[in-house]
Design an enzyme around this catalytic site. Structure first.
Site, PDB file in Angstrom:
ATOM      1  N   ILE A 155       0.839  -1.207   0.000  1.00  0.00           N
ATOM      2  CA  ILE A 155       0.000   0.000   0.000  1.00  0.00           C
ATOM      3  C   ILE A 155       0.876   1.261   0.000  1.00  0.00           C
ATOM      4  O   ILE A 155       0.638   2.197  -0.765  1.00  0.00           O
ATOM      5  CB  ILE A 155      -0.965  -0.008   1.204  1.00  0.00           C
ATOM      6  CG1 ILE A 155      -1.925  -1.199   1.087  1.00  0.00           C
ATOM      7  CG2 ILE A 155      -1.748   1.304   1.286  1.00  0.00           C
ATOM      8  CD1 ILE A 155      -2.740  -1.485   2.332  1.00  0.00           C
ATOM      9  N   SER A 233      -3.984   2.729   8.246  1.00  0.00           N
ATOM     10  CA  SER A 233      -3.375   1.421   8.511  1.00  0.00           C
ATOM     11  C   SER A 233      -4.040   0.687   9.685  1.00  0.00           C
ATOM     12  O   SER A 233      -4.863  -0.204   9.472  1.00  0.00           O
ATOM     13  CB  SER A 233      -1.886   1.605   8.721  1.00  0.00           C
ATOM     14  OG  SER A 233      -1.228   0.433   8.362  1.00  0.00           O
ATOM     15  N   ARG A 234      -3.693   1.056  10.897  1.00  0.00           N
ATOM     16  CA  ARG A 234      -4.365   0.510  12.082  1.00  0.00           C
ATOM     17  C   ARG A 234      -4.401   1.612  13.145  1.00  0.00           C
ATOM     18  O   ARG A 234      -3.420   2.352  13.312  1.00  0.00           O
ATOM     19  CB  ARG A 234      -3.622  -0.711  12.657  1.00  0.00           C
ATOM     20  CG  ARG A 234      -3.830  -2.001  11.891  1.00  0.00           C
ATOM     21  CD  ARG A 234      -5.264  -2.550  12.002  1.00  0.00           C
ATOM     22  NE  ARG A 234      -5.433  -3.789  11.249  1.00  0.00           N
ATOM     23  CZ  ARG A 234      -5.869  -3.867   9.986  1.00  0.00           C
ATOM     24  NH1 ARG A 234      -6.193  -2.779   9.322  1.00  0.00           N
ATOM     25  NH2 ARG A 234      -5.997  -5.047   9.397  1.00  0.00           N
ATOM     26  N   ASP A 258      -8.854   6.526   8.927  1.00  0.00           N
ATOM     27  CA  ASP A 258      -9.817   5.513   8.473  1.00  0.00           C
ATOM     28  C   ASP A 258      -9.877   4.381   9.491  1.00  0.00           C
ATOM     29  O   ASP A 258     -10.632   3.426   9.318  1.00  0.00           O
ATOM     30  CB  ASP A 258      -9.358   4.979   7.102  1.00  0.00           C
ATOM     31  CG  ASP A 258     -10.357   4.001   6.495  1.00  0.00           C
ATOM     32  OD1 ASP A 258     -11.550   4.371   6.402  1.00  0.00           O
ATOM     33  OD2 ASP A 258      -9.967   2.876   6.132  1.00  0.00           O
ATOM     34  N   GLU A 263     -11.969   1.020  17.465  1.00  0.00           N
ATOM     35  CA  GLU A 263     -12.999   0.953  16.424  1.00  0.00           C
ATOM     36  C   GLU A 263     -13.897  -0.264  16.510  1.00  0.00           C
ATOM     37  O   GLU A 263     -15.014  -0.255  15.995  1.00  0.00           O
ATOM     38  CB  GLU A 263     -12.356   1.022  15.029  1.00  0.00           C
ATOM     39  CG  GLU A 263     -11.522  -0.201  14.657  1.00  0.00           C
ATOM     40  CD  GLU A 263     -11.004  -0.133  13.224  1.00  0.00           C
ATOM     41  OE1 GLU A 263     -10.390   0.878  12.869  1.00  0.00           O
ATOM     42  OE2 GLU A 263     -11.213  -1.092  12.472  1.00  0.00           O
ATOM     43  N   HIS A 295     -13.141   2.721   8.420  1.00  0.00           N
ATOM     44  CA  HIS A 295     -12.409   1.573   7.863  1.00  0.00           C
ATOM     45  C   HIS A 295     -12.956   1.184   6.481  1.00  0.00           C
ATOM     46  O   HIS A 295     -13.307   0.030   6.250  1.00  0.00           O
ATOM     47  CB  HIS A 295     -12.465   0.379   8.824  1.00  0.00           C
ATOM     48  CG  HIS A 295     -11.222  -0.484   8.730  1.00  0.00           C
ATOM     49  ND1 HIS A 295     -10.526  -0.913   9.838  1.00  0.00           N
ATOM     50  CD2 HIS A 295     -10.552  -0.989   7.665  1.00  0.00           C
ATOM     51  CE1 HIS A 295      -9.498  -1.639   9.447  1.00  0.00           C
ATOM     52  NE2 HIS A 295      -9.494  -1.704   8.137  1.00  0.00           N
ATOM     53  N   ALA A 297     -11.235   2.126   3.563  1.00  0.00           N
ATOM     54  CA  ALA A 297     -10.207   2.304   2.522  1.00  0.00           C
ATOM     55  C   ALA A 297     -10.146   1.112   1.568  1.00  0.00           C
ATOM     56  O   ALA A 297      -9.891   1.264   0.381  1.00  0.00           O
ATOM     57  CB  ALA A 297      -8.855   2.550   3.167  1.00  0.00           C
TER      58      ALA A 297
END
Ligand code: NAD
Length: 332
Positions: A155, A233-234, A258, A263, A295, A297
């Site tokens: 990515i 990413s996270r 994102d 989450e 989330h 993406a």
């Protein structure tokens, strides 16, 4: 052979049901997240298929193994939510989708960057209200800016190429420099240089013990004032409280996320009629210069197609005792 899917959404059901016509597995779709309570729902399944917020810890793995599960298939790239040692100890295979349309995630990072910069979300609402004023919509040229990329795998590499295409100077930090990117003009530099010199930083490394809270109060102190931080990413890569302080004092001028540390309690659900008790996400959403997406993406037609076909192919190959066509998919 039966596969139980956890955290299932309608689009998962649609894609997996269609691609499964090639395989003929029995598919069972469960909406609940996997945890030690919902693991009891597994009955006669050889494989379970999980997503980013399913909790696949030692206790859950032991329960699954006792129920005869042989494979845990992640329908995503990241695997920080799975205890791989416990899977190995219980002789379970764990596979993932190592690279599915990395462009999908990279392009979402670009979309967040432009939304924050050119404020198209505000312009859209404003014009619908017949307010044609430009006050408050001032942006900056991306061309010529310094963009820092942390993690240049599938990515990060796609994102670097996007940024080079916009005429940016691209600085990157990774544990391994990428020769192809170096040849294309990306400079691999120590993390501190990325932090100190970038106008925009985008995070594309996995969440692990080395990267947890890589953006914290100490690293924030090195940032250029008013910079933009993007995280697709996270959530655990950033210390959210430190980032909120930096938004309040102006060190971080724009934030696009994102992913979010907590989450699993919020994302992928419609909570429009619910009082959200998480004050941190509420605070983040209250800033005018913060963009939160839930989330999404990865969420393109091309990516879902690849996720689905790779996941079912890996489960099929593992069930037959064959080597995986894509060895990077096999974690244990
Ligand atoms: P990848 O494995 O191809 O690349 C990760 C890169 O990070 C590698 O080059 C690796 O060397 C590097 N890295 C590892 N440790 C590092 C460290 N300590 N410092 C700097 N770099 C380090 O992974 P990818 O496919 O590019 O995905 C990256 C991450 O994106 C995944 O781990 C996942 O968490 C996230 N992701 C998010 C979404 C989404 O929808 N938001 C979708 C897919 C993946």
């Amino acid at each position: 052979m039966k596969i139980t899917f956890f955290s299932t959404q309608p689009y998962d059901k649609a894609f997996f049901t269609r691609v499964n016509q090639t395989y003929g597995f029995e598919l069972e779709f469960v909406e609940a997240q996997l945890n030690s309570t919902t693991a009891n729902l597994v009955n006669n399944s050889t494989a379970v298929c999980v997503f980013v917020n399913d909790k696949v810890d030692k206790a859950v793995i032991e329960q699954l193994a006792a129920k005869g599960v042989k494979t845990i298939a992640l329908r995503c790239a990241g695997f920080n939510n799975v205890d791989l040692d416990a899977a190995k100890a219980n002789q379970l295979h764990v596979c993932r989708v190592p690279a599915y349309s990395p462009e999908a995630v990279a392009e979402h990072a670009v979309a967040m960057l432009f939304t924050l910069n050119r404020k198209t979300h505000k312009a859209y609402n404003r014009v619908r209200e017949q307010n044609f004023s430009l006050n408050g919509l001032l942006g900056f040229n991306l061309h010529g800016k310094t963009v820092g990329v942390i993690g240049t795998g599938n990515i990060g590499k796609a994102f670097c190429k996007n940024m080079l295409g916009f005429g940016c100077k691209v600085l990157a930090f990774d544990v391994i420099a990428n020769k192809e990117l170096e040849a294309a003009g990306v400079e691999f530099v120590p993390l501190i240089d990325v932090l100190q010199q970038s106008d925009i930083i985008s995070l594309h490394c996995p969440l692990n013990n080395q990267t947890k809270h890589i953006i914290n109060s100490e690293t924030i102190a090195m940032l250029k004032r008013g910079m933009m931080l993007i995280n697709t990413s996270r959530g655990g890569l950033i210390d959210t409280r430190a980032v909120i302080t930096a938004l309040k004092n102006g060190v971080i001028g724009y934030l696009g996320i994102d992913v979010y540390e907590q989450e699993e309690h919020i994302f992928f659900r419609d909570l429009s009629d619910t009082v959200i008790a998480d004050d941190t996400i509420q605070r983040l959403m209250s800033f005018p210069n913060v963009l939160v997406t839930a989330h999404q993406a990865f969420f393109t037609d091309e990516a879902l197609e690849q996720i689905t076909s790779t996941t079912l192919r890996s489960i099929d190959e593992l069930a037959k005792g064959n080597n995986l066509s894509n060895m990077a998919a096999l974690l244990v």
